[in-house]
Every structure is written in structure tokens, then in C-alpha cells.
Design an enzyme around this catalytic site. Structure first.
Site, short mmCIF file in Angstrom:
data_model
loop_
_atom_site.label_atom_id
_atom_site.label_comp_id
_atom_site.label_asym_id
_atom_site.label_seq_id
_atom_site.Cartn_x
_atom_site.Cartn_y
_atom_site.Cartn_z
N LEU A 143 0.86 -1.17 0.00
CA LEU A 143 0.00 0.00 0.00
C LEU A 143 0.90 1.23 0.00
O LEU A 143 1.98 1.20 0.60
CB LEU A 143 -0.90 0.03 1.25
N ASP A 144 0.45 2.29 -0.65
CA ASP A 144 1.20 3.54 -0.60
C ASP A 144 1.37 3.98 0.85
O ASP A 144 0.54 3.65 1.71
CB ASP A 144 0.46 4.64 -1.36
N LYS A 145 2.40 4.74 1.11
CA LYS A 145 2.67 5.23 2.46
C LYS A 145 1.43 5.84 3.11
O LYS A 145 1.11 5.57 4.26
CB LYS A 145 3.79 6.26 2.42
N ARG A 249 -5.47 5.78 -7.60
CA ARG A 249 -5.27 7.22 -7.64
C ARG A 249 -5.15 7.73 -9.08
O ARG A 249 -5.75 8.75 -9.45
CB ARG A 249 -4.03 7.59 -6.82
#
Length: 336
Positions: A143-145, A249
Site C-alpha cells: 500500500l502507498d505510504k 489514484r
């Protein structure tokens, strides 16, 4: 097999005659990957009879005894750190974590400490039997930060290999399910649809991904759950068919509906914050990240074969923003 687990001992059967040594061991020692076994052979940890062999392509003969000496897993390079984790589920094979926003999954330049891997090394300790000979957690997806939510991590080679195959298959032939909650600007024209657009690195900004014909296949399915403030924003459920970096996104921005709080892909929508009710605008400014949460995660358990499904509640920052958006007027659920 001998009494202690560090040595594997097999006898070649007649129907296995002529198999490559690495292929023979891969069929017998199914808890180790073929690449791991090949490395053990080349490093001198395999004997055929009294001979130490370092040739993976050696052809085995009936009656030969093949012995594999398993060295102790090497300690991982990242250092264990006592970082609190929200453990959703754990057994001897895997661990499911509810990752908070702001935590990097894997050490990288500029983020060597404080990552999920550092935390897992401390939490799991000796229960990690080693991925590819290294005592480390097996990361099969990320997962993205600044995206919160569910992640599954393998604790041994068998689980890592099985889970990696499931994620590579993207659920086409198995029960893999990844579902996200997102708050986006505007209302998609289709209340349920799919974005099928290949993704590659942005040629102008290496931190970004972009829709490009030369990119990798990427598909996101979405469904509008609620709309707010006469269509100023929407709550959307996204289901991944593929798992590319920044996929949701980029795809939502590509169809004109970037995520609230996404400074990287929604910078052109910052002026819309002033159009939100005061409470919602304040909640969005306090979010400090994109409004994206990995809510559901399902897969086939690599040991039992059972389909398991986990859910995560919205974190407080996301929920505060959502409730603030709901306040001014009743959400227009299901309205075209």
C-alpha cells in the site's frame, strides 16, 4: 527425512529417474521454492550419496539418496523495531495487518527505519522461518505510504510462493479480493464502471505514474456509494483487478475524479476545498493524505486452502471527513 528439521533426506524412486536435481527436490521439498533449492545446490548444501553436488542440472538415478542441509536463515538487514501494529489475524503461515496511514511498507532510500517490515521483524521474531533463506517477512503486495488498510504478509517460503501466485493471478482463477473506499471529487458519469488503462512511470515526474499506451495492463472497477454537496464529492468503492503502483489514484484522476487530499494527482482540484462546508474543509485539511482505505482483503489460505476474508473499519481521519461531508445535506444514495 531425518529427525531434525535442518536436514531433508530423500531416496530417488524409479519413476523419478532422469529428473534434474533441482526439479527432483522441488517436487519433494514443496516448502522450498525451486529458486531457493537451486541456490542451496550451488552453495554446496546438497549431497547425492557421499558426493557434494553443486550442479542443479545433475540427472538423478534410482536408489540414490539426496540430502539437503538447510542452513539457519540469515538475519534480515533491516533492524527489528518495537513499533505497535494492528494485527487482524495471525498464524504460523501468515499475518494480516491493518496498516496506518503514514507508514512505509518496505525500507527504501530515505526510509530505512520505521517501516512495516521493521515492525514485523520485531513482532514475528523467530516465527519467521525465512523467505529465500533470509529471516524476513514475505511482502506479496503493498500500500502507498499514505494509504491505510489491510495487508497480508507471508511468514515462510510456502506461504510466500502461494500468496505471490494468487496476487499475480489477480483473482482470475481464485478468491483473491481487494476492495478500497475512496472519496473523490465530483460524481462519475457512470455510477458503476471500469477503468481499463495501462500504467507506466510518468516521463516528467518519476514519483508519479501515468496512463500510457506502453504501460502495464491495469483495470480498476468502481461503484459510487454516496454523493455529497450537490455532486461536489462522492464516496466510491474500488475493486482492483490488477495491482499497479498508485493504480486507483491514477485511474480515478484519469476519468476526471481524483481523490480528495491527493496532492500528487489532484493538485488542480485544490480550489474546490473552499466550496466545501467549513467542517468538511477543516477535516480535509487535517487529513494530510489521499482519502483511500483498503477496506476488504480476501484470499485462499496457503496452508488450509480455505477462503478467508478480512475487513477493516475506516480510520478516524477518514471517518471524520466522511461524516462532515454527510452533515450539510442527506447523501443522495442511488440517485441518477
Amino acid at each position: 527425512m531425518k529427525d531434525h528439521e535442518s536436514v531433508l533426506d530423500y531416496t530417488v524412486e524409479p519413476d523419478e529417474t532422469g529428473l534434474r536435481l533441482d526439479a527432483f527436490l522441488a517436487a519433494r521439498a514443496d516448502r522450498l521454492s525451486r529458486s531457493r533449492l537451486k541456490a542451496l545446490i550451488k552453495d554446496g548444501h546438497v549431497r547425492v550419496g557421499a558426493r557434494k553436488l553443486d550442479e542443479p542440472n545433475y540427472r538423478v538415478k534410482p536408489g540414490e539418496t539426496v540430502e539437503v542441509d538447510l542452513p539457519e536463515p540469515e538475519e534480515a538487514t533491516p533492524r527489528p523495531e518495537a513499533i505497535p501494529l494492528a494485527i487482524v489475524y495471525e498464524d504460523d503461515h501468515l499475518v494480516v495487518v491493518d496498516k496506518p496511514a503514514g507508514m512505509v511498507v518496505h525500507p527504501a532510500p530515505g526510509a530505512h527505519d520505521g517501516t512495516l517490515v521493521n515492525a514485523l521483524l520485531h513482532h514475528c521474531g523467530d516465527t519467521l522461518s525465512g523467505i529465500g533463506g533470509i529471516r524476513r517477512p514475505g511482502i506479496v503486495h503493498r500500500l502507498d505510504k499514505d494509504t491505510s488498510g489491510l495487508l497480508v504478509i507471508a511468514k515462510n517460503d510456502v506461504a510466500h510462493r502461494d500468496l505471490s501466485a494468487q496476487f499475480a493471478d489477480h483473482g482470475r482463477e481464485g478468491p483473491l479480493k481487494r476492495e478500497y473506499c475512496a472519496l473523490v471529487w465530483g460524481v462519475p458519469q457512470l455510477r458503476a464502471g471500469s477503468v481499463d488503462a495501462p500504467l507506466d512511470r510518468d516521463t516528467k515526474n518519476r514519483e508519479k505514474r501515468a496512463v500510457r499506451r506502453s504501460g502495464r495492463h491495469a483495470v480498476t472497477h468502481y461503484r459510487v456509494e454516496e454523493t455529497f454537496e450537490n455532486g461536489l464529492a462522492s464516496l466510491v468503492t474500488c475493486r482492483l483487478e490488477t495491482g499497479r503502483t498508485h493504480q486507483i489514484r491514477v485511474h480515478m484522476a484519469h476519468i476526471g475524479h481524483p481523490l480528495l487530499g491527493d496532492a500528487l494527482y489532484g493538485s488542480g482540484f485544490q480550489s474546490k476545498v473552499a466550496k466545501l462546508p467549513a467542517d468538511a474543509a477543516d477535516a480535509l485539511r487535517a487529513l494530510f493524505r489521499q482519502a483511500l482505505h483498503a477496506r476488504s482483503l480476501g484470499f485462499r489460505h496457503p496452508e488450509t486452502g480455505e477462503t478467508v476474508l478480512f475487513h477493516s473499519d475506516l480510520p478516524s481521519d477518514f471517518e471524520t471527513l466522511l461524516n462532515a461531508l454527510r452533515k450539510p445535506s442527506e447523501a443522495l444514495q442511488g440517485r441518477n
